[in-house]
Design an enzyme around this catalytic site. Structure first.
Site, mmCIF file in Angstrom:
data_model
loop_
_atom_site.group_PDB
_atom_site.id
_atom_site.type_symbol
_atom_site.label_atom_id
_atom_site.label_comp_id
_atom_site.label_asym_id
_atom_site.label_seq_id
_atom_site.Cartn_x
_atom_site.Cartn_y
_atom_site.Cartn_z
ATOM 1 N N SER A 98 -4.645 -11.155 23.797
ATOM 2 C CA SER A 98 -5.330 -11.970 22.778
ATOM 3 C C SER A 98 -4.564 -11.884 21.466
ATOM 4 C CB SER A 98 -6.753 -11.459 22.546
ATOM 5 O OG SER A 98 -7.334 -12.120 21.433
ATOM 6 N N TYR A 132 -12.702 -4.460 21.030
ATOM 7 C CA TYR A 132 -12.028 -5.580 21.697
ATOM 8 C C TYR A 132 -10.574 -5.702 21.242
ATOM 9 C CZ TYR A 132 -10.904 -10.337 23.157
ATOM 10 O OH TYR A 132 -10.293 -11.433 23.710
HETATM 11 N N1 LIG Z 1 -11.661 -17.834 24.957
HETATM 12 C C1 LIG Z 1 -10.839 -17.419 24.025
HETATM 13 O O1 LIG Z 1 -10.708 -18.048 22.986
HETATM 14 C C2 LIG Z 1 -9.986 -16.175 24.235
HETATM 15 C C3 LIG Z 1 -9.067 -15.836 23.249
HETATM 16 C C4 LIG Z 1 -8.256 -14.731 23.439
HETATM 17 C C5 LIG Z 1 -8.324 -14.023 24.622
HETATM 18 N N2 LIG Z 1 -9.227 -14.363 25.580
HETATM 19 C C6 LIG Z 1 -9.230 -13.580 26.836
HETATM 20 O O2 LIG Z 1 -9.266 -14.446 27.950
HETATM 21 C C7 LIG Z 1 -9.916 -13.809 29.046
HETATM 22 C C8 LIG Z 1 -11.014 -14.722 29.576
HETATM 23 O O3 LIG Z 1 -11.978 -14.887 28.540
HETATM 24 P P1 LIG Z 1 -12.934 -16.148 28.431
HETATM 25 O O4 LIG Z 1 -12.949 -16.521 27.007
HETATM 26 O O5 LIG Z 1 -12.592 -17.161 29.460
HETATM 27 O O6 LIG Z 1 -14.322 -15.416 28.753
HETATM 28 P P2 LIG Z 1 -15.584 -15.784 29.649
HETATM 29 O O7 LIG Z 1 -15.876 -17.234 29.568
HETATM 30 O O8 LIG Z 1 -16.620 -14.809 29.271
HETATM 31 O O9 LIG Z 1 -15.054 -15.479 31.136
HETATM 32 C C9 LIG Z 1 -14.855 -14.164 31.567
HETATM 33 C C10 LIG Z 1 -14.575 -14.173 33.060
HETATM 34 O O10 LIG Z 1 -14.390 -12.808 33.474
HETATM 35 C C11 LIG Z 1 -15.383 -12.455 34.440
HETATM 36 N N3 LIG Z 1 -15.764 -11.058 34.208
HETATM 37 C C12 LIG Z 1 -16.324 -10.517 33.097
HETATM 38 N N4 LIG Z 1 -16.560 -9.212 33.279
HETATM 39 C C13 LIG Z 1 -16.134 -8.916 34.540
HETATM 40 C C14 LIG Z 1 -16.137 -7.732 35.337
HETATM 41 N N5 LIG Z 1 -16.643 -6.573 34.883
HETATM 42 N N6 LIG Z 1 -15.626 -7.802 36.592
HETATM 43 C C15 LIG Z 1 -15.131 -8.962 37.076
HETATM 44 N N7 LIG Z 1 -15.122 -10.116 36.393
HETATM 45 C C16 LIG Z 1 -15.622 -10.087 35.137
HETATM 46 C C17 LIG Z 1 -16.533 -13.453 34.222
HETATM 47 O O11 LIG Z 1 -17.340 -13.674 35.380
HETATM 48 P P3 LIG Z 1 -18.687 -12.775 35.687
HETATM 49 O O12 LIG Z 1 -19.462 -12.697 34.410
HETATM 50 O O13 LIG Z 1 -19.386 -13.472 36.796
HETATM 51 O O14 LIG Z 1 -18.161 -11.458 36.126
HETATM 52 C C18 LIG Z 1 -15.725 -14.703 33.886
HETATM 53 O O15 LIG Z 1 -15.214 -15.298 35.068
HETATM 54 C C19 LIG Z 1 -10.424 -12.469 28.512
HETATM 55 O O16 LIG Z 1 -9.516 -11.446 28.864
HETATM 56 C C20 LIG Z 1 -10.433 -12.684 27.006
HETATM 57 O O17 LIG Z 1 -10.306 -11.472 26.308
HETATM 58 C C21 LIG Z 1 -10.071 -15.413 25.409
#
Ligand SMILES: NC(=O)c1ccc[n+]([C@@H]2O[C@H](COP(=O)([O-])OP(=O)(O)OC[C@H]3O[C@@H](n4cnc5c(N)ncnc54)[C@H](OP(=O)(O)O)[C@@H]3O)[C@@H](O)[C@H]2O)c1
Length: 258
Positions: free
Chosen positions: A148, A162
């Site tokens: 991130s 985080y």
């Molecule tokens: N969106 C952004 O702007 C952004 C920016 C920087 C970095 N990121 C990074 O991108 C990645 C994805 O984030 P996102 O924004 O797409 O978040 P999100 O919409 O909350 O999606 C998270 C995904 O991870 C799964 N997950 C969460 N906890 C888990 C666990 N304990 N075991 C297995 N699966 C798990 C969730 O499914 P379940 O809940 O069903 O397990 C879901 O598929 C993360 O690493 C985040 O830090 C996101």
């Protein structure tokens, strides 16, 4: 040059592939002709998303909780039962926690360390036999970790555990890249800026805070699914074969602010 960016026929595991950034990446690989396995905790959602993606190509689901080491080992074993080799591992599953400094819970550090950092290390090492089976000098196996920009510069929000875990993901990426290069396994990280997801819904669903975020981004917008899928596909293709240990911001220029 015709197939420089091809990932056709590659086997790809995307953790957290059921929604948000993981789904953007999984959908991109399926459309590009890869065989994709997605994983997340909620089995029904994971299966439903895999079924939907299967209408466009090849996708299957293996639910697992990566917050627990048993879940990590279960996923690695189940993947290696189903496929002989794994060309691409996308360590994307992650969680966040925000709270004011003095209310910031101790539990957030343990929870986020387990999912955001430890599972990346443990899943990658447990899948090494399958990654080694895919690795070769012309076409290395690839590990892509989702970090991130919050692990690069101090975020505006109070997400202490985080941002610390995301900086750890970047450093882990470099350590693993160094260790595994001799085995023709590359390890790179993508550091996303703001992308539409459940994790970002609190900030992007409100029109006022959404436009404030857009105004901070030099390119003036939130990331699109193609921005994320495109970078992952590049890293997984022949075009990305000579890159390892890199942390690539995909953030519309946000980190140019320092
Ligand atoms: N969106 C952004 O702007 C952004 C920016 C920087 C970095 N990121 C990074 O991108 C990645 C994805 O984030 P996102 O924004 O797409 O978040 P999100 O919409 O909350 O999606 C998270 C995904 O991870 C799964 N997950 C969460 N906890 C888990 C666990 N304990 N075991 C297995 N699966 C798990 C969730 O499914 P379940 O809940 O069903 O397990 C879901 O598929 C993360 O690493 C985040 O830090 C996101």
């Amino acid at each position: 040059m015709k197939d420089l960016f091809s990932v056709e026929g590659k086997t790809v595991l995307v953790t957290g592939g059921s929604r948000g950034i993981g789904l953007m990446i999984a959908r991109g690989f399926v459309a590009a002709g890869a065989h994709v396995i997605i994983s997340s905790r909620k089995a029904d959602v994971c299966e439903a998303v895999a079924t939907e993606l299967s209408t466009h190509g090849r996708c299957e689901a293996i639910p697992a909780d990566l917050g627990r080491d048993e879940g990590v080992q279960h996923l690695a074993a189940a993947v290696q039962d189903r496929v002989d080799k794994l060309d691409v591992l996308v360590n994307n599953a992650g969680a966040t926690w925000g709270a004011p400094l003095e209310d910031y819970p101790e539990s957030a550090f343990d929870k986020l360390w387990a999912v955001n950092v430890k599972s990346v290390f443990r899943l990658t090492t447990a899948l090494l036999p399958a990654l080694r089976a895919a690795a070769g000098p012309e076409d290395p196996a690839r590990v892509i970790n989702i970090g991130s920009i919050d692990g690069i510069r101090v975020p505006l929000m109070e997400v202490y555990a985080y941002s610390a875990t995301k900086a750890a993901v970047h450093m882990l990426t470099r350590s693993l890249a160094h260790q595994l290069a001799g085995e023709q396994i590359t390890v790179n990280a993508i550091a996303p800026g703001p992308f539409e997801s459940k994790m970002m819904a609190f900030a992007l669903d409100d029109p006022g805070s959404r436009s404030a975020i857009e105004a901070q981004v030099p390119l003036g917008r939130i990331g699109r699914p193609e921005d994320m899928a495109g970078t992952a596909i590049y890293l997984a293709s022949r075009a990305g074969a000579y890159l390892t240990g890199a942390v690539i911001p995909v953030d519309g220029g946000l980190t140019t602010h320092g």
